[in-house]
Design a protein around this motif. Sequence first.
Motif, PDB file in Angstrom:
ATOM      1  N   GLN A 230      14.299  -2.076   2.068  1.00  0.00           N
ATOM      2  CA  GLN A 230      14.020  -3.338   1.400  1.00  0.00           C
ATOM      3  C   GLN A 230      13.411  -3.231   0.142  1.00  0.00           C
ATOM      4  OE1 GLN A 230      11.161  -5.420   3.769  1.00  0.00           O
ATOM      5  NE2 GLN A 230      11.500  -7.310   3.073  1.00  0.00           N
ATOM      6  N   TYR A 231      12.573  -2.095  -0.182  1.00  0.00           N
ATOM      7  CA  TYR A 231      11.921  -2.210  -1.165  1.00  0.00           C
ATOM      8  C   TYR A 231      11.164  -0.941  -1.416  1.00  0.00           C
ATOM      9  CZ  TYR A 231       8.025  -3.729  -4.429  1.00  0.00           C
ATOM     10  OH  TYR A 231       7.209  -4.023  -5.339  1.00  0.00           O
ATOM     11  N   VAL A 232      11.341  -0.434  -2.758  1.00  0.00           N
ATOM     12  CA  VAL A 232      10.773   0.978  -2.947  1.00  0.00           C
ATOM     13  C   VAL A 232       9.296   0.746  -3.488  1.00  0.00           C
ATOM     14  CG1 VAL A 232      11.399   3.039  -4.292  1.00  0.00           C
ATOM     15  CG2 VAL A 232      13.273   1.776  -3.517  1.00  0.00           C
ATOM     16  N   ILE A 233       8.529   1.400  -2.978  1.00  0.00           N
ATOM     17  CA  ILE A 233       7.176   1.581  -3.229  1.00  0.00           C
ATOM     18  C   ILE A 233       6.713   2.727  -4.198  1.00  0.00           C
ATOM     19  CG2 ILE A 233       4.576   1.744  -2.106  1.00  0.00           C
ATOM     20  CD1 ILE A 233       5.357  -0.094   0.151  1.00  0.00           C
ATOM     21  N   ARG A 234       6.473   2.580  -5.364  1.00  0.00           N
ATOM     22  CA  ARG A 234       5.944   3.553  -6.249  1.00  0.00           C
ATOM     23  C   ARG A 234       4.689   3.095  -6.890  1.00  0.00           C
ATOM     24  NH1 ARG A 234       9.917   6.900  -9.754  1.00  0.00           N
ATOM     25  NH2 ARG A 234       8.049   8.093  -9.217  1.00  0.00           N
ATOM     26  N   PRO A 235       3.574   3.693  -6.719  1.00  0.00           N
ATOM     27  CA  PRO A 235       2.222   3.345  -7.198  1.00  0.00           C
ATOM     28  C   PRO A 235       2.130   3.555  -8.591  1.00  0.00           C
ATOM     29  CG  PRO A 235       1.861   4.515  -5.226  1.00  0.00           C
ATOM     30  CD  PRO A 235       3.493   4.859  -5.593  1.00  0.00           C
ATOM     31  N   HIS A 236       2.982   4.524  -9.212  1.00  0.00           N
ATOM     32  CA  HIS A 236       2.602   4.745 -10.836  1.00  0.00           C
ATOM     33  C   HIS A 236       1.250   4.863 -11.047  1.00  0.00           C
ATOM     34  CE1 HIS A 236       6.990   3.889 -11.500  1.00  0.00           C
ATOM     35  NE2 HIS A 236       6.822   2.737 -11.022  1.00  0.00           N
TER      36      HIS A 236
ATOM     37  N   TRP B 157       0.798  -1.100  -0.229  1.00  0.00           N
ATOM     38  CA  TRP B 157      -0.048  -0.004   0.085  1.00  0.00           C
ATOM     39  C   TRP B 157       0.753   1.202   0.043  1.00  0.00           C
ATOM     40  CZ3 TRP B 157      -0.328   4.215   3.161  1.00  0.00           C
ATOM     41  CH2 TRP B 157      -1.688   4.985   2.883  1.00  0.00           C
ATOM     42  N   PRO B 158       0.442   2.413  -0.868  1.00  0.00           N
ATOM     43  CA  PRO B 158      -0.701   2.554  -1.475  1.00  0.00           C
ATOM     44  C   PRO B 158      -0.413   1.738  -3.011  1.00  0.00           C
ATOM     45  CG  PRO B 158       0.709   4.483  -1.580  1.00  0.00           C
ATOM     46  CD  PRO B 158       1.208   3.506  -0.695  1.00  0.00           C
ATOM     47  N   ALA B 159       0.552   1.332  -3.106  1.00  0.00           N
ATOM     48  CA  ALA B 159       0.539   0.496  -4.579  1.00  0.00           C
ATOM     49  C   ALA B 159      -0.091  -0.764  -4.467  1.00  0.00           C
ATOM     50  CB  ALA B 159       2.256   0.201  -5.109  1.00  0.00           C
ATOM     51  N   ARG B 160      -0.456  -1.106  -5.854  1.00  0.00           N
ATOM     52  CA  ARG B 160      -1.114  -2.342  -6.113  1.00  0.00           C
ATOM     53  C   ARG B 160      -0.108  -3.421  -5.912  1.00  0.00           C
ATOM     54  NH1 ARG B 160      -4.429  -1.705 -11.577  1.00  0.00           N
ATOM     55  NH2 ARG B 160      -5.854  -0.337 -10.708  1.00  0.00           N
ATOM     56  N   ILE B 161      -0.777  -4.580  -5.050  1.00  0.00           N
ATOM     57  CA  ILE B 161       0.060  -5.791  -4.957  1.00  0.00           C
ATOM     58  C   ILE B 161       0.867  -6.122  -6.250  1.00  0.00           C
ATOM     59  CG2 ILE B 161      -0.192  -8.472  -4.343  1.00  0.00           C
ATOM     60  CD1 ILE B 161      -2.620  -7.836  -2.850  1.00  0.00           C
ATOM     61  N   PRO B 162       2.007  -6.406  -6.173  1.00  0.00           N
ATOM     62  CA  PRO B 162       2.811  -6.574  -7.548  1.00  0.00           C
ATOM     63  C   PRO B 162       2.917  -8.066  -7.789  1.00  0.00           C
ATOM     64  CG  PRO B 162       4.314  -6.295  -5.540  1.00  0.00           C
ATOM     65  CD  PRO B 162       2.899  -6.280  -5.139  1.00  0.00           C
ATOM     66  N   PHE B 163       1.833  -8.699  -7.684  1.00  0.00           N
ATOM     67  CA  PHE B 163       1.926 -10.221  -8.144  1.00  0.00           C
ATOM     68  C   PHE B 163       0.557 -10.702  -8.426  1.00  0.00           C
ATOM     69  CE2 PHE B 163       3.792 -10.044  -3.727  1.00  0.00           C
ATOM     70  CZ  PHE B 163       2.698 -10.472  -3.174  1.00  0.00           C
TER      71      PHE B 163
ATOM     72  N   ASP C  14      -4.266   9.713 -10.161  1.00  0.00           N
ATOM     73  CA  ASP C  14      -4.244  10.055  -8.828  1.00  0.00           C
ATOM     74  C   ASP C  14      -3.335  10.819  -8.478  1.00  0.00           C
ATOM     75  OD1 ASP C  14      -4.462  10.570  -6.062  1.00  0.00           O
ATOM     76  OD2 ASP C  14      -5.256   8.582  -5.430  1.00  0.00           O
ATOM     77  N   PRO C  15      -3.400  12.284  -8.242  1.00  0.00           N
ATOM     78  CA  PRO C  15      -2.081  13.244  -8.085  1.00  0.00           C
ATOM     79  C   PRO C  15      -1.392  12.929  -6.907  1.00  0.00           C
ATOM     80  CG  PRO C  15      -4.555  14.312  -7.730  1.00  0.00           C
ATOM     81  CD  PRO C  15      -4.650  13.134  -8.482  1.00  0.00           C
ATOM     82  N   GLU C  16      -2.212  12.377  -5.575  1.00  0.00           N
ATOM     83  CA  GLU C  16      -1.542  11.987  -4.418  1.00  0.00           C
ATOM     84  C   GLU C  16      -0.605  11.165  -4.566  1.00  0.00           C
ATOM     85  OE1 GLU C  16      -2.407  12.368  -0.035  1.00  0.00           O
ATOM     86  OE2 GLU C  16      -2.815  13.516  -1.663  1.00  0.00           O
ATOM     87  N   LEU C  17      -1.068   9.981  -5.390  1.00  0.00           N
ATOM     88  CA  LEU C  17       0.104   8.745  -5.661  1.00  0.00           C
ATOM     89  C   LEU C  17       0.898   8.879  -6.844  1.00  0.00           C
ATOM     90  CD1 LEU C  17      -2.652   5.846  -5.281  1.00  0.00           C
ATOM     91  CD2 LEU C  17      -1.321   6.922  -3.649  1.00  0.00           C
ATOM     92  N   HIS C  18       0.622  10.078  -7.463  1.00  0.00           N
ATOM     93  CA  HIS C  18       1.552  10.189  -8.719  1.00  0.00           C
ATOM     94  C   HIS C  18       2.791  10.099  -8.266  1.00  0.00           C
ATOM     95  CE1 HIS C  18       3.473  12.151 -12.165  1.00  0.00           C
ATOM     96  NE2 HIS C  18       2.727  11.083 -13.012  1.00  0.00           N
ATOM     97  N   ASP C  19       3.224  11.090  -7.269  1.00  0.00           N
ATOM     98  CA  ASP C  19       4.598  11.518  -6.902  1.00  0.00           C
ATOM     99  C   ASP C  19       5.181  10.591  -5.747  1.00  0.00           C
ATOM    100  OD1 ASP C  19       4.952  13.147  -8.940  1.00  0.00           O
ATOM    101  OD2 ASP C  19       4.000  14.814  -7.702  1.00  0.00           O
TER     102      ASP C  19
ATOM    103  N   GLU D  89     -11.929  -6.357  -6.443  1.00  0.00           N
ATOM    104  CA  GLU D  89     -11.164  -5.081  -5.623  1.00  0.00           C
ATOM    105  C   GLU D  89      -9.958  -4.655  -5.515  1.00  0.00           C
ATOM    106  OE1 GLU D  89     -14.321  -6.137  -1.788  1.00  0.00           O
ATOM    107  OE2 GLU D  89     -12.377  -6.104  -1.624  1.00  0.00           O
ATOM    108  N   LEU D  90      -9.077  -5.523  -5.478  1.00  0.00           N
ATOM    109  CA  LEU D  90      -7.653  -5.349  -5.479  1.00  0.00           C
ATOM    110  C   LEU D  90      -6.840  -5.129  -6.845  1.00  0.00           C
ATOM    111  CD1 LEU D  90      -6.631  -8.240  -2.949  1.00  0.00           C
ATOM    112  CD2 LEU D  90      -6.637  -5.770  -2.359  1.00  0.00           C
ATOM    113  N   GLY D  91      -7.768  -5.151  -7.946  1.00  0.00           N
ATOM    114  CA  GLY D  91      -7.155  -4.973  -9.378  1.00  0.00           C
ATOM    115  C   GLY D  91      -5.939  -5.799  -9.684  1.00  0.00           C
ATOM    116  N   ILE D  92      -6.246  -7.014  -9.206  1.00  0.00           N
ATOM    117  CA  ILE D  92      -4.827  -7.945  -9.556  1.00  0.00           C
ATOM    118  C   ILE D  92      -5.315  -9.145 -10.450  1.00  0.00           C
ATOM    119  CG2 ILE D  92      -3.392  -7.653  -7.692  1.00  0.00           C
ATOM    120  CD1 ILE D  92      -4.912  -9.925  -6.087  1.00  0.00           C
TER     121      ILE D  92
END
Lengths: 306, 350
Positions: B154-160, A56-62, B164-169, A86-89
């Motif tokens: 550990q991991y970089v979270i980028r929603p891409h 979160w807030p990204a989608r589950i990447p798998f 959504d302007p909030e998530l874009h960056d 719902e999750l778009g996966i």
Amino acid sequence: MTAVRSDYLLSQLDVLEAESIHIMREVAAEFERPVLLFSGGKDSILMLALAERAFWPARIPFPVMHIDTGHNFDEVLDFRDRRVAELGIRLVVASVQEAIDDGRVTEESGRWASRNRLQTTSLLDGIAEHRFDAVFGGARRDEEKARAKERIFSFRDEFGQWDPKNQRPELWNVYNTRIHRGEHIRVFPLSNWTELDVWHYIEREGLEIPAIYFAHQRAVFERDGILLADNRHVVRADDEPIFEASVRYRTVGDMTCTGAVESTAVTIAEVIAEIGATRITERGQTRADDRASEAAMEDRKREGYF
Amino acid sequence: MAYRYFATPRRKFIIADTPGHIQYTRNMVTGASTADLAVVLVDARNGLTEQSRRHAFLATLLRVPHLVLAINKMDLVGYDAARFEQIAEEFTAFAAKLDIRDLTFIPISALHGDNVVQRSASMPWYDGPSLLHHLEHVHIASDRNLIDARFPVQYVIRPHQATDPELHDYRGYAGQVAGGVLKPGDEVMHLPSGLTTTIQRIDTASGPAAEAYPPMSVTLLLADDLDVSRGDMFCRPHNQPPAAQDVQAMICWMTDARPLAVGSRLVLKHTTRTVKTIVRDLQYRIDVNTLHRDETASQLGLNEIGRVSLRTTQPLFCDPYARNRMTGGFILIDEASSATIGAGMITEAG
């Protein structure tokens, strides 16, 4: 999730959640093609909720993969489809029926005929077809003897097999993710959760679970001490009369081998109270597949089962 | 090795059930790596054995914070206080060679339940807790390092999500806190760059958090746009871990497929960073039963423990294992077979 406390203490559930999220992020960072096994049971629902939180807030990447025996509870399939939308996966379905139709496996016959063991072929075929290199499973170590000795990152050879005598040592939270082409790792982010931890977390976080986990009226019959739902996939003998009972399910699997327990628990708190009072494990009480022999689970796991 | 679970109304317990013989040293090391407490069982009739000394040594090497010496079968020595004292004294003398932070002696009879759950009426001379009472009450919260801020990325979270302007960056750095306490507004330093910035927000699955500490899994959002990737580390500007390519470490060797020797090339995984390493020197091999150091040893075989110097291809942002188990421990992997073949505890870096 985490209440702020001046003494820097986390609750047991917070520690488990942090560990599971760490494991999932490690997989996403180090593998190219992970997949999460989703059955619609409470453990895979928990696993999916933790994955949602890990990224979160990204989608589950798998994607998620369902090993479909064709003997499903309808409520569970509906739940699966809604959650994935719902999750778009992406949902991958590996069908046991197709494996039977293609002649890759032969359907069992007899009184305890089940597609449980046949799932292994569909699972391994699904992994090979999609070239998955890490496969999340919802197994917990408190469930069963063979699972108690399995690593969190559990190596599988090119035949999908597990060698319990030759497992990788696993220290601290540093996981060895290296494999060769064709091999894969089964990853068990719920290894340290107990059945009660799962229910407490579902209650605390308000996670939705299929209705069959709560007490409901159902037509059942008794076979070898297990209550089975009267359903189109099971042939009943003459000395197995149907009766109505108030039951719930402790586990959700194939309808032919998953038993119900008599229960009046209609809330999670009531389910927790019932589990707290029992000494029988969920699989021992409700899974005919695990009763075949003491070594039933270990044998199936060696072949590549969940 | 199997893991078993039980809970009392006060605490949940995980037991790492490892066999005790010397050929299972690697299993014991593995089990001890995550343990808060170790119980070493001693037969009151036989007193300390090679095995009890070895177990105590391994628990100390892996820095298990609490050690219990449970002196069992007290019923077979007539619940004799003098026998208990004698074993406790003998162990205390041995323990002087080890760095044990918390040591507790409990006389028990597992067969009859004396001092296991309830205090025993047969040993009125013993005024300590029962074993279970001790397990339920031992203070484990202070065992984490809450002083040195350490956050391995550990991991970089980028929603891409362009819509959504909030998530874009949104660009968050996910990981598990390995030390210290992090708060929004804190100045932090990024390693390896040495650049500093401020923590803007700490995200968790259920929203922003006011602070983060071990073992929380969180996501950091920073005030400045830095080039950050997996394997990097955040710390405080005035409390940096060394960026070391030369480290001294105690190694437990876990394979019989090949020995560890000077010149061995290995893959090393430390926090979220994986590097290559070469063994520069083997200072000694330690006899796990007697603690004798053999400085003439030329290699380590399966289940053997020794002190080595390593050179790595990339720097490790590490602490001495005695200061922080999370940033002081690493695993060694065989490049060809991909097997885990060793565990290391850093003693010095720099």
